[in-house]
Design a protein around this motif. Sequence first.
Motif, PDB file in Angstrom:
ATOM      1  N   ALA A 206       0.834  -1.210   0.000  1.00 25.18           N
ATOM      2  CA  ALA A 206       0.000   0.000   0.000  1.00 25.18           C
ATOM      3  C   ALA A 206       0.864   1.254   0.000  1.00 25.18           C
ATOM      4  O   ALA A 206       0.582   2.241  -0.708  1.00 25.18           O
ATOM      5  CB  ALA A 206      -0.924  -0.013   1.206  1.00 25.18           C
ATOM      6  N   LEU A 207       1.947   1.225   0.790  1.00 21.43           N
ATOM      7  CA  LEU A 207       2.851   2.370   0.844  1.00 21.43           C
ATOM      8  C   LEU A 207       3.535   2.596  -0.495  1.00 21.43           C
ATOM      9  O   LEU A 207       3.685   3.740  -0.963  1.00 21.43           O
ATOM     10  CB  LEU A 207       3.884   2.157   1.946  1.00 21.43           C
ATOM     11  CG  LEU A 207       4.892   3.289   2.182  1.00 21.43           C
ATOM     12  CD1 LEU A 207       4.161   4.581   2.574  1.00 21.43           C
ATOM     13  CD2 LEU A 207       5.910   2.903   3.251  1.00 21.43           C
ATOM     14  N   VAL A 209       2.382   1.645  -3.474  1.00 18.62           N
ATOM     15  CA  VAL A 209       1.384   2.145  -4.429  1.00 18.62           C
ATOM     16  C   VAL A 209       1.100   3.626  -4.174  1.00 18.62           C
ATOM     17  O   VAL A 209       0.971   4.435  -5.112  1.00 18.62           O
ATOM     18  CB  VAL A 209       0.090   1.313  -4.317  1.00 18.62           C
ATOM     19  CG1 VAL A 209      -1.028   1.957  -5.148  1.00 18.62           C
ATOM     20  CG2 VAL A 209       0.345  -0.107  -4.780  1.00 18.62           C
ATOM     21  N   TYR A 210       1.027   4.027  -2.918  1.00 16.20           N
ATOM     22  CA  TYR A 210       0.757   5.436  -2.564  1.00 16.20           C
ATOM     23  C   TYR A 210       1.869   6.347  -3.060  1.00 16.20           C
ATOM     24  O   TYR A 210       1.640   7.434  -3.597  1.00 16.20           O
ATOM     25  CB  TYR A 210       0.572   5.539  -1.052  1.00 16.20           C
ATOM     26  CG  TYR A 210       0.331   6.943  -0.574  1.00 16.20           C
ATOM     27  CD1 TYR A 210      -0.888   7.579  -0.779  1.00 16.20           C
ATOM     28  CD2 TYR A 210       1.353   7.663   0.075  1.00 16.20           C
ATOM     29  CE1 TYR A 210      -1.113   8.873  -0.349  1.00 16.20           C
ATOM     30  CE2 TYR A 210       1.148   8.942   0.516  1.00 16.20           C
ATOM     31  CZ  TYR A 210      -0.100   9.566   0.294  1.00 16.20           C
ATOM     32  OH  TYR A 210      -0.294  10.855   0.729  1.00 16.20           O
ATOM     33  N   ASN A 211       3.123   5.882  -2.846  1.00 19.13           N
ATOM     34  CA  ASN A 211       4.262   6.689  -3.312  1.00 19.13           C
ATOM     35  C   ASN A 211       4.311   6.810  -4.817  1.00 19.13           C
ATOM     36  O   ASN A 211       4.622   7.867  -5.372  1.00 19.13           O
ATOM     37  CB  ASN A 211       5.576   6.066  -2.790  1.00 19.13           C
ATOM     38  CG  ASN A 211       5.766   6.246  -1.298  1.00 19.13           C
ATOM     39  OD1 ASN A 211       5.237   7.191  -0.718  1.00 19.13           O
ATOM     40  ND2 ASN A 211       6.487   5.331  -0.660  1.00 19.13           N
ATOM     41  N   TRP A 213       1.709   6.669  -6.766  1.00 22.92           N
ATOM     42  CA  TRP A 213       0.572   7.519  -7.139  1.00 22.92           C
ATOM     43  C   TRP A 213       0.915   9.004  -6.961  1.00 22.92           C
ATOM     44  O   TRP A 213       0.557   9.859  -7.760  1.00 22.92           O
ATOM     45  CB  TRP A 213      -0.635   7.143  -6.314  1.00 22.92           C
ATOM     46  CG  TRP A 213      -1.864   7.949  -6.635  1.00 22.92           C
ATOM     47  CD1 TRP A 213      -2.648   7.850  -7.742  1.00 22.92           C
ATOM     48  CD2 TRP A 213      -2.423   8.996  -5.847  1.00 22.92           C
ATOM     49  NE1 TRP A 213      -3.674   8.756  -7.704  1.00 22.92           N
ATOM     50  CE2 TRP A 213      -3.559   9.488  -6.517  1.00 22.92           C
ATOM     51  CE3 TRP A 213      -2.077   9.562  -4.612  1.00 22.92           C
ATOM     52  CZ2 TRP A 213      -4.339  10.528  -6.019  1.00 22.92           C
ATOM     53  CZ3 TRP A 213      -2.878  10.581  -4.124  1.00 22.92           C
ATOM     54  CH2 TRP A 213      -3.995  11.051  -4.822  1.00 22.92           C
ATOM     55  N   LEU A 214       1.644   9.318  -5.843  1.00 24.85           N
ATOM     56  CA  LEU A 214       2.063  10.696  -5.616  1.00 24.85           C
ATOM     57  C   LEU A 214       3.077  11.171  -6.656  1.00 24.85           C
ATOM     58  O   LEU A 214       3.101  12.340  -7.027  1.00 24.85           O
ATOM     59  CB  LEU A 214       2.661  10.852  -4.212  1.00 24.85           C
ATOM     60  CG  LEU A 214       1.678  10.745  -3.030  1.00 24.85           C
ATOM     61  CD1 LEU A 214       2.406  10.868  -1.718  1.00 24.85           C
ATOM     62  CD2 LEU A 214       0.606  11.828  -3.127  1.00 24.85           C
TER      63      LEU A 214
END
Length: 215
Positions: A206-207, A209-211, A213-214
């Motif tokens: 999740a981390l 994917v979040y990074n 995405w940012l």
Amino acid sequence: MSESQQSQNHKHLLLTMAMIVLETVFTLILKHDRVIGLQAKKFIDRKVAIKINSYLPYFDFYIQFTENGVLFDTKAPEHAVDLDIRTTFMDLIKVFVFASRPSIKKMRIDGDLTLKDEFRDLALLFSFPKVLSDWKQWLSEPTDEQEIIASKKRIVPLLQKIDLQRSKINSLEVEVKQYQNRIRRIKQKQKRINIVFSITTVLLIALLVYNLWLA
């Protein structure tokens, strides 16, 4: 009828007669010898069936312990045998005629571990030297104090051996329970580790994917 058929019928007749003689003798001893009766009680209660297979020469027969005595037969019993014994005819002679311990040890016995040891002891008690030495005890009940003491002395070692076997079985049962508890704790610990690993993996993904995405 051919000569081979006559020979087979003759061998079958001899084997049947031998079974009848053995059945009569062993049952007589079992019913009159108190020590053998005590040792054989478990076999009788469980109706233990034994297969004896000789490979030099080849033949096999079955022994079954019942409340009526020891039954010998060339046909297999209705239920599965408890002990499967492979030996030679000469070793059988040495065991039951000469009480040979080495011959008993040479027997290949498959089946319940406890019954194996108890059968070896019982076979020696049925041997000719043992029966001959105890004929006064199993032909008549003890009538005086000396005979009663002698009978007790014969039974005490057997009772001690039974108690020792029971103690060993109890100890083994305790060890098995300890191992089972240890395995259960290891499984529970492994399960917790797997859960923690799974949660950590999900958080890392999740981390990541979040990074991405940012970015």
